[in-house]
Design a protein around this motif. Structure first.
Motif, short mmCIF file in Angstrom:
data_model
loop_
_atom_site.label_atom_id
_atom_site.label_comp_id
_atom_site.label_asym_id
_atom_site.label_seq_id
_atom_site.Cartn_x
_atom_site.Cartn_y
_atom_site.Cartn_z
N THR A 158 0.84 -1.20 0.00
CA THR A 158 0.00 0.00 0.00
C THR A 158 0.87 1.24 0.00
OG1 THR A 158 -1.73 -1.17 1.24
CG2 THR A 158 -1.81 1.24 1.27
N ASP A 159 0.42 2.26 -0.69
CA ASP A 159 1.09 3.56 -0.66
C ASP A 159 0.75 4.20 0.68
OD1 ASP A 159 1.88 6.22 -0.89
OD2 ASP A 159 1.41 6.33 -3.02
N VAL A 160 1.66 4.10 1.65
CA VAL A 160 1.39 4.55 3.01
C VAL A 160 1.14 6.06 3.05
CG1 VAL A 160 2.31 4.70 5.36
CG2 VAL A 160 2.72 2.65 3.98
N ALA A 161 1.86 6.81 2.24
CA ALA A 161 1.67 8.27 2.20
C ALA A 161 0.26 8.61 1.73
CB ALA A 161 2.71 8.91 1.28
N LYS A 162 -0.21 7.91 0.70
CA LYS A 162 -1.56 8.14 0.21
C LYS A 162 -2.59 7.72 1.25
CE LYS A 162 -4.65 7.02 -3.65
NZ LYS A 162 -4.79 6.30 -4.95
N GLY A 211 -2.19 7.67 4.50
CA GLY A 211 -2.18 8.68 5.55
C GLY A 211 -2.94 9.93 5.15
N SER A 212 -2.80 10.32 3.89
CA SER A 212 -3.51 11.51 3.40
C SER A 212 -5.01 11.29 3.42
CB SER A 212 -3.04 11.83 1.97
OG SER A 212 -3.76 12.92 1.45
N ILE A 213 -5.45 10.11 3.03
CA ILE A 213 -6.88 9.79 3.03
C ILE A 213 -7.44 9.89 4.45
CG2 ILE A 213 -8.57 7.94 2.69
CD1 ILE A 213 -6.85 6.98 0.34
N ILE A 214 -6.71 9.34 5.41
CA ILE A 214 -7.19 9.35 6.81
C ILE A 214 -7.18 10.76 7.37
CG2 ILE A 214 -6.66 8.54 9.14
CD1 ILE A 214 -5.62 5.95 7.89
N ARG A 215 -6.12 11.52 7.10
CA ARG A 215 -6.02 12.88 7.63
C ARG A 215 -7.13 13.78 7.10
NH1 ARG A 215 -0.54 12.09 6.64
NH2 ARG A 215 -0.71 13.28 4.69
N ASN A 216 -7.56 13.56 5.88
CA ASN A 216 -8.57 14.41 5.26
C ASN A 216 -10.00 13.93 5.53
OD1 ASN A 216 -6.74 16.24 4.05
ND2 ASN A 216 -6.33 14.77 2.42
N ALA A 217 -10.16 12.93 6.37
CA ALA A 217 -11.49 12.43 6.70
C ALA A 217 -12.32 13.49 7.42
CB ALA A 217 -11.39 11.18 7.56
N ASN A 218 -13.60 13.57 7.06
CA ASN A 218 -14.51 14.55 7.66
C ASN A 218 -14.80 14.15 9.11
OD1 ASN A 218 -17.00 15.83 8.50
ND2 ASN A 218 -17.29 16.45 6.37
N PRO A 219 -14.42 14.99 10.09
CA PRO A 219 -14.59 14.60 11.51
C PRO A 219 -16.05 14.47 11.94
CG PRO A 219 -13.89 16.89 11.32
CD PRO A 219 -13.78 16.30 9.95
N TRP A 220 -16.96 15.21 11.29
CA TRP A 220 -18.37 15.15 11.68
C TRP A 220 -18.98 13.80 11.31
CZ3 TRP A 220 -19.32 18.52 15.14
CH2 TRP A 220 -18.70 19.77 15.10
N ALA A 262 -8.88 3.12 0.14
CA ALA A 262 -10.04 3.54 0.95
C ALA A 262 -10.50 2.42 1.87
CB ALA A 262 -11.18 3.99 0.04
N GLY A 263 -10.44 1.18 1.39
CA GLY A 263 -10.84 0.04 2.21
C GLY A 263 -9.92 -0.16 3.40
N VAL A 264 -8.60 -0.03 3.18
CA VAL A 264 -7.65 -0.17 4.27
C VAL A 264 -7.84 0.99 5.26
CG1 VAL A 264 -5.20 -0.22 4.90
CG2 VAL A 264 -6.00 -1.41 2.84
N ALA A 265 -8.05 2.20 4.74
CA ALA A 265 -8.29 3.36 5.61
C ALA A 265 -9.55 3.15 6.44
CB ALA A 265 -8.42 4.63 4.77
N LEU A 266 -10.59 2.63 5.80
CA LEU A 266 -11.85 2.36 6.51
C LEU A 266 -11.62 1.39 7.66
CD1 LEU A 266 -15.24 1.43 4.82
CD2 LEU A 266 -14.40 0.21 6.80
N SER A 267 -10.90 0.31 7.40
CA SER A 267 -10.68 -0.71 8.43
C SER A 267 -9.85 -0.15 9.59
CB SER A 267 -10.02 -1.95 7.84
OG SER A 267 -8.77 -1.64 7.27
N LEU A 268 -8.85 0.68 9.29
CA LEU A 268 -8.04 1.28 10.34
C LEU A 268 -8.85 2.25 11.18
CD1 LEU A 268 -4.72 1.91 8.36
CD2 LEU A 268 -5.08 0.21 10.17
N ILE A 269 -9.69 3.05 10.52
CA ILE A 269 -10.53 4.00 11.26
C ILE A 269 -11.55 3.25 12.10
CG2 ILE A 269 -12.30 5.79 11.01
CD1 ILE A 269 -10.75 6.79 8.56
N PHE A 270 -12.12 2.18 11.56
CA PHE A 270 -13.10 1.42 12.34
C PHE A 270 -12.45 0.82 13.58
CE2 PHE A 270 -15.63 -2.27 13.51
CZ PHE A 270 -16.91 -1.73 13.51
N PHE A 271 -11.21 0.36 13.45
CA PHE A 271 -10.50 -0.15 14.62
C PHE A 271 -10.32 0.96 15.65
CE2 PHE A 271 -6.60 -0.85 17.04
CZ PHE A 271 -6.85 -2.11 17.58
N ALA A 272 -10.00 2.18 15.18
CA ALA A 272 -9.83 3.31 16.09
C ALA A 272 -11.14 3.64 16.80
CB ALA A 272 -9.32 4.53 15.32
N VAL A 273 -12.24 3.59 16.07
CA VAL A 273 -13.57 3.84 16.66
C VAL A 273 -13.86 2.79 17.73
CG1 VAL A 273 -16.06 3.74 16.18
CG2 VAL A 273 -14.55 5.03 14.66
#
Length: 297
Positions: free
Chosen positions: A32-36, A38-47, A261-272
């Protein structure tokens, strides 16, 4: 639960979970492009992420209600608040203390030790609670898969999926009547609650996708999420980390959908999940339970 001695089996299990989790995450992140990412996760809408957190915890509240209903079916009277505290403590143990008691084991331990209950009775309630959740996961996964890209890639499996959809709950009820008669009376309501739990989690994931501005292949992502949840039930990783990511990575790759996006989703869900589990620290388990003499050990 206080035990100063190190249990070699628990230590080995913990080390294995850490190893499998690390290996799975390494395998995914290496491709995975880790930089990409990270960018996807950082730009996630907090609301949208807050809405995801809300619906995740709604699912857990319903889960605590369902488990309490199984306890009542075997004569264990717990208040709604006590049951909720016990559930969140179980979540905390499951995520932050891998290799040890685990969430389900912790619930069994507390009710058996603090309230003098027969362990086998509590085990049956916790076990059937887990089975009920797995059945709902399979049912909803197959419904979403019928409308997903997977159905077009693997049309030969669609008829089998419909057979499972039609028969899964009748067969579960039969199993209930044969081996767990004590839960037959609550079968319908707990089955509905199981579906509501998974629907609330699907909504939680939907809001993560919205936070990531991921609007294409929505059904595919949601179907894979449910499949990945089934994969995380096997306690070979820490809190499902790694198992969910590798499921997203390879299943999205199979249908030729971009995987970041799928990997970002799974990482964010783990954080939640991890953030929600921290509520277990704030809970305090007391002896507020009433048990009939027949249920005491």
């Amino acid at each position: 639960m206080a035990n100063s001695k190190i249990n070699p089996k628990k230590l080995l299990k913990t080390l294995l979970q850490i190893l499998v989790t690390s290996a799975a995450l390494y395998l995914v992140l290496r491709k995975t492009d880790v930089a990409k990412l990270g960018s996807i996760i950082r730009n996630a809408n907090p609301w949208y992420l807050l809405l995801s957190l809300l619906f995740f915890n709604i699912s857990k509240v319903i889960n605590a209600v369902r488990l309490n209903r199984f306890f009542k079916a075997i004569g264990i009277e717990l208040s709604a608040m006590y049951s909720l505290k016990l559930y969140y403590l179980g979540m905390f143990y499951n995520l932050f203390l891998p290799g040890g008691v685990g969430g389900d084991g912790y619930k069994i331990y507390v009710l058996q030790k603090n309230h003098g209950l027969k362990m086998i009775n509590v085990f049956h309630a916790v076990f059937w609670d887990r089975v009920s959740g797995i059945i709902a996961l399979i049912f909803l996964s197959l419904i979403l898969l019928q409308s997903s890209t997977f159905a077009t890639h693997l049309p030969q499996f669609v008829p089998y999926a419909w057979v499972v959809l039609i028969t899964i709950y009748p067969l579960t009820l039969l199993l209930n009547k044969l081996f767990y008669k004590q839960f037959v009376e609550v079968f319908t309501i707990t089955s509905i609650e199981s579906l509501l739990i998974q629907i609330a989690q699907v909504i939680s994931v939907f809001f993560i996708l919205k936070a990531l501005s991921q609007n294409a292949h929505m059904i595919d992502y949601l179907a894979i999420f449910l499949i990945s949840t089934i994969a995380t039930i096997i306690p070979i990783t820490i809190g499902g980390a790694g198992a969910r990511e590798i499921t997203f990575f390879y299943l999205l790759g199979f249908i030729q959908v971009e995987t970041h996006a799928g990997v970002a989703l799974s990482l964010i869900f783990f954080a939640v999940s991890a953030l929600s589990s921290l509520a277990g620290i704030l809970t305090k388990i007391s002896h507020e339970t009433s048990v009939p003499e027949t249920q005491k050990s």
